[in-house]
Motif scaffolding. Structure first.
Motif, PDB file in Angstrom:
ATOM      1  N   THR A 152       0.860  -1.285   0.116  1.00  0.00           N
ATOM      2  CA  THR A 152      -0.186   0.082  -0.089  1.00  0.00           C
ATOM      3  C   THR A 152       1.016   1.305  -0.171  1.00  0.00           C
ATOM      4  OG1 THR A 152      -1.827  -1.236   1.243  1.00  0.00           O
ATOM      5  CG2 THR A 152      -1.729   1.256   1.198  1.00  0.00           C
ATOM      6  N   SER A 171      -1.131   1.841  -8.984  1.00  0.00           N
ATOM      7  CA  SER A 171      -2.222   1.027  -9.218  1.00  0.00           C
ATOM      8  C   SER A 171      -1.707   0.188 -10.577  1.00  0.00           C
ATOM      9  CB  SER A 171      -3.426   1.796  -9.469  1.00  0.00           C
ATOM     10  OG  SER A 171      -3.670   2.774  -8.342  1.00  0.00           O
ATOM     11  N   SER A 176      -2.052  -1.098  -3.489  1.00  0.00           N
ATOM     12  CA  SER A 176      -3.121  -0.428  -3.391  1.00  0.00           C
ATOM     13  C   SER A 176      -2.706   1.024  -3.086  1.00  0.00           C
ATOM     14  CB  SER A 176      -3.801  -0.904  -2.031  1.00  0.00           C
ATOM     15  OG  SER A 176      -4.376  -2.121  -2.323  1.00  0.00           O
ATOM     16  N   ASP A 196      -7.523   3.858  -4.008  1.00  0.00           N
ATOM     17  CA  ASP A 196      -8.577   3.189  -3.212  1.00  0.00           C
ATOM     18  C   ASP A 196      -9.230   4.006  -2.184  1.00  0.00           C
ATOM     19  OD1 ASP A 196      -8.143   0.261  -4.066  1.00  0.00           O
ATOM     20  OD2 ASP A 196      -6.042   1.273  -3.917  1.00  0.00           O
ATOM     21  N   ARG A 197      -8.618   4.998  -1.639  1.00  0.00           N
ATOM     22  CA  ARG A 197      -9.172   5.757  -0.608  1.00  0.00           C
ATOM     23  C   ARG A 197      -8.485   7.133  -0.717  1.00  0.00           C
ATOM     24  NH1 ARG A 197     -10.959   3.543   5.064  1.00  0.00           N
ATOM     25  NH2 ARG A 197     -11.459   5.237   6.317  1.00  0.00           N
ATOM     26  N   THR A 214      -6.224   0.410   6.468  1.00  0.00           N
ATOM     27  CA  THR A 214      -5.383  -0.825   6.747  1.00  0.00           C
ATOM     28  C   THR A 214      -5.492  -1.664   7.773  1.00  0.00           C
ATOM     29  OG1 THR A 214      -3.699   0.628   7.727  1.00  0.00           O
ATOM     30  CG2 THR A 214      -3.648   0.851   5.332  1.00  0.00           C
TER      31      THR A 214
END
Length: 336
Positions: A152, A171, A176, A196-197, A214
């Motif tokens: 991430t 990505s 992520s 993703d956020r 997470t």
């Protein structure tokens, strides 16, 4: 040295008349640069605008020794003159390039190792929006930060040119992405690009949001251009064995932090600047990008996000746009 015999001796360039606000950017007549061995001259059709240009205009980011005093770190155009010892390029080739300076002009001199073909189907304006951000993100996120598939990434300033590039590349390579941005519009843009956020840092605490996203683990890599009080907060948001990569310090170069957090989590905090690096270093990044990222650009799996295009003569307006902070993606100058 070879040329197409249509190269003028003089050109229009945008110079910094004195350190100050956007209006100090003024047109000047300059000599067209002459390439040395291993260099080419590009007839510029478009030039990217980047925050280091703003810092240079203010007198806070001087060009490295031997570089042009003109702003402009990336261009797209066509090869106009070949210096000696050039094997790959030919007169008229459509290219984009990372430059050590001088991009705000009708012609610019660049080392051949920093030149890449324009991705398939790209306009000059789109191609000029690629080099600075893609060189920076590739080196800092993937080489220094070691981002891997399944990890991430936290990107601060996700709606900037750097941010929009980092979101897409991370990505595309299977990571992520969590990002911060300063408005709902900017957060929505980041989500459309593949984040993703997206955390509105004006309304939410990014550390708490990262922990929530997470499951308390934290993020593996953080790309930070803020500095200041973000340093300590990044340490809190990072996972064990996390890597924080500093590429700017817009909120300050001096920070107070708890190094016990760094030790307990076994964090790595690194950073870099691109402009003063050697031509060999930049050529190595260019080769990696051409092999691994250029095919994605050619199919538009990733692509620059375009904000606004201004004529070269109105470079000051481009700088105003950047400093207002409302842009999403890249600001570009149309040189003609």
């Amino acid at each position: 040295m070879a040329n197409n015999h249509k190269i003028p001796e003089k050109m229009t360039a945008i110079a910094i008349s004195q350190p100050g606000g956007p209006r100090v950017l003024k047109p000047e007549t300059r000599d067209v640069p002459v390439p040395g061995p291993g260099e080419v001259v590009i007839r510029v059709h478009a030039a990217g605008v980047n925050r280091p240009d703003v810092q240079q205009r203010k007198g806070a980011y001087p060009p490295p020794p031997g570089a042009s005093d003109l702003p402009g770190l990336e261009v797209a155009g066509e090869i106009a003159v070949l210096g000696d010892e050039i094997s790959r390029w030919r007169i008229g080739d459509r290219v984009c390039a990372l430059t050590p300076g001088g991009g705000y002009a009708e012609y610019v001199k660049v080392h051949a190792g920093s030149v890449l073909p324009i991705p398939a189907g790209f306009t000059y304006s789109e191609a000029a929006a690629v080099p600075e951000n893609y060189f920076t993100v590739w080196h800092n996120v993937f080489e220094r930060g070691g981002l891997k598939k399944g990890e991430t990434l936290l990107v601060h300033g996700g709606s900037s040119g750097i941010g929009t590039t980092a979101i897409q590349l991370a990505s595309a390579f299977g990571a992520s992405v969590i990002t911060t941005a300063g408005s709902k519009e900017k957060c929505d843009a980041c989500l459309r690009l593949g984040a993703d956020r997206a955390i509105n840092y004006r309304e939410q605490d990014f550390v708490a949001e990262v922990k929530d996203a997470t499951g308390g683990k934290g993020v593996d890599v953080i790309l930070d251009m803020v500095g200041g009080d973000y340093v300590a907060r990044n340490y809190e948001a990072a996972a064990v064995e996390g890597r924080i990569v500093q590429i700017a310090v817009q909120s300050g170069a001096v920070a107070s932090t708890n190094f016990a957090t760094l030790m307990v989590k076994r964090l790595t905090h690194t950073g870099s600047t691109l402009r003063p690096r050697t031509v060999e270093f930049k050529a190595a990044i260019a080769a990696a990008l051409e092999a691994q990222v250029w095919p994605m650009l050619g199919t538009r799996k990733v692509a620059p996000v375009m904000d606004m295009i201004f004529p070269l003569s109105e470079a000051w307006r481009a700088h105003e746009r950047m400093e207002e902070g409302e842009h999403i993606g890249k600001i570009v100058l149309d040189v003609g």
